[in-house]
Design an enzyme around this catalytic site. Sequence first.
Site, PDB file in Angstrom:
ATOM      1  N   GLN A 150       1.014  -1.180   0.027  1.00  0.00           N
ATOM      2  CA  GLN A 150      -0.017  -0.065  -0.076  1.00  0.00           C
ATOM      3  C   GLN A 150       0.856   1.041   0.116  1.00  0.00           C
ATOM      4  O   GLN A 150       1.638   1.555   0.891  1.00  0.00           O
ATOM      5  CB  GLN A 150      -0.728   0.119   1.139  1.00  0.00           C
ATOM      6  CG  GLN A 150      -1.863   1.378   1.384  1.00  0.00           C
ATOM      7  CD  GLN A 150      -2.855   1.610   2.490  1.00  0.00           C
ATOM      8  OE1 GLN A 150      -1.930   1.768   3.365  1.00  0.00           O
ATOM      9  NE2 GLN A 150      -4.226   1.220   2.188  1.00  0.00           N
ATOM     10  N   TYR A 156      -5.419  10.767   4.594  1.00  0.00           N
ATOM     11  CA  TYR A 156      -4.143  11.116   4.051  1.00  0.00           C
ATOM     12  C   TYR A 156      -4.315  11.938   3.002  1.00  0.00           C
ATOM     13  O   TYR A 156      -5.309  12.169   2.476  1.00  0.00           O
ATOM     14  CB  TYR A 156      -3.387   9.814   4.227  1.00  0.00           C
ATOM     15  CG  TYR A 156      -3.146   9.094   5.464  1.00  0.00           C
ATOM     16  CD1 TYR A 156      -2.508  10.013   6.365  1.00  0.00           C
ATOM     17  CD2 TYR A 156      -3.785   7.941   5.934  1.00  0.00           C
ATOM     18  CE1 TYR A 156      -2.571   9.503   7.884  1.00  0.00           C
ATOM     19  CE2 TYR A 156      -3.663   7.491   7.172  1.00  0.00           C
ATOM     20  CZ  TYR A 156      -3.132   8.123   8.062  1.00  0.00           C
ATOM     21  OH  TYR A 156      -2.976   7.427   9.255  1.00  0.00           O
ATOM     22  N   ARG A 203      -7.665   2.316  -2.441  1.00  0.00           N
ATOM     23  CA  ARG A 203      -8.480   1.943  -1.178  1.00  0.00           C
ATOM     24  C   ARG A 203      -9.238   3.502  -1.057  1.00  0.00           C
ATOM     25  O   ARG A 203      -8.551   4.572  -0.986  1.00  0.00           O
ATOM     26  CB  ARG A 203      -7.789   1.752   0.039  1.00  0.00           C
ATOM     27  CG  ARG A 203      -8.696   1.323   1.195  1.00  0.00           C
ATOM     28  CD  ARG A 203      -7.757   0.849   2.295  1.00  0.00           C
ATOM     29  NE  ARG A 203      -8.752  -0.054   3.336  1.00  0.00           N
ATOM     30  CZ  ARG A 203      -8.805   0.080   4.640  1.00  0.00           C
ATOM     31  NH1 ARG A 203      -7.841   0.844   4.922  1.00  0.00           N
ATOM     32  NH2 ARG A 203      -9.260  -0.847   5.324  1.00  0.00           N
ATOM     33  N   GLY A 212      -8.774  -6.539   9.408  1.00  0.00           N
ATOM     34  CA  GLY A 212      -7.550  -6.046  10.381  1.00  0.00           C
ATOM     35  C   GLY A 212      -7.022  -6.794  11.439  1.00  0.00           C
ATOM     36  O   GLY A 212      -6.340  -7.834  11.452  1.00  0.00           O
TER      37      GLY A 212
END
Length: 357
Positions: free
Chosen positions: A98, A179, A226, A310
């Site tokens: 990622q 982000y 994502r 996760g």
Amino acid sequence: MSKLFDSVRVGRYTLQNRLVMAPMTRSRAQFDGTPGELAVEYYAQRASVGLIVSEGTQPSADGQGYLMTPGIYTDEHVAGWKRVTDAVHGKGGHLFIQLMHAGRMSHPDNTPHHRPGVAPSAIAPGTGMFTAKGMQDIPVPRALTIEEIHQTVADFAFAARRAIEAGADGVEIHGANAYLVQQFFAPSANTRTDEYGGSIENRARFAIEVARAIAREIGADRTAIRLSPGTTMWGIDEGAEGAELYRYLVGELDKLGLAYLHVMHQGNETLLEDIRKLWTGKLILNRPGRSREQVGADVASGIADLEAYGAMVLANPDFVERLKINAPMNEPRREGFFGGSEKFYTDYPTLSEADAL
């Protein structure tokens, strides 16, 4: 749940099942951003899932936000990740790295060049960040120039090429969780008046350019993204047009033929259904807080092709086996989530190890 264990074609790969290890920051890289030997063991232990998506990995020095996160832009980074990918492939698994540019979610003390973060606009997120000196307020970032935006797109493409050199099966663009990519989406973080701000089309432009550049560099079938529509963390507010932005963005990204779209679902079921209709490729769905009893429900209903988990995978290296035989799961230990040693990182027991004890 049985459909979860069926193989599935994603991009250029056939995965052994429809379970995905979601990307999780672990903050255990070396100071220069090179993954250490513990990372090799950590990822290899979990290679029985169909796809591992690595922790967020910075594509450049400007892209780093947190302490001890890995990079993928130097020869040392490539060599470290090569040990990881070799170990995962040796166990029959697949791994996408990622690519995460933190943008304004950064502190100068955490980066190799000790400069403030960069962002669409000079607006601080209004939160703190852990540094070697403890918690500190995140300073106001520097607004990227047009030329720097173009260079950042090129940095993503360069990092993608380096990921393939490191043996990764592909890369996932981190367009979620407040982000840099998502900062461009949100009027609360992006007040630009040029071609990267204002309208829906302009605010989506950076994400589309990054995806297009990476697809051109390594192939669309090794490129993924994502998204987390509706995220409100760290000062992100996508405004009244948020859902429409994602409808436009997903439609444009779909034209590129990417390997998959990974959605971190925030609860807008109508938008999720629209995304499913707009996206003609494979869709991975990550629902935060999904219970053990809900595992497999999204694949069974057809809203997703694969499901990402996760903390359950973090705490259970043999997650797939435990699901198959309905065995109890280890509980994740939050005190080991970020930084530290092998404790609550590579020492979670498998069923066979627990039996031996």
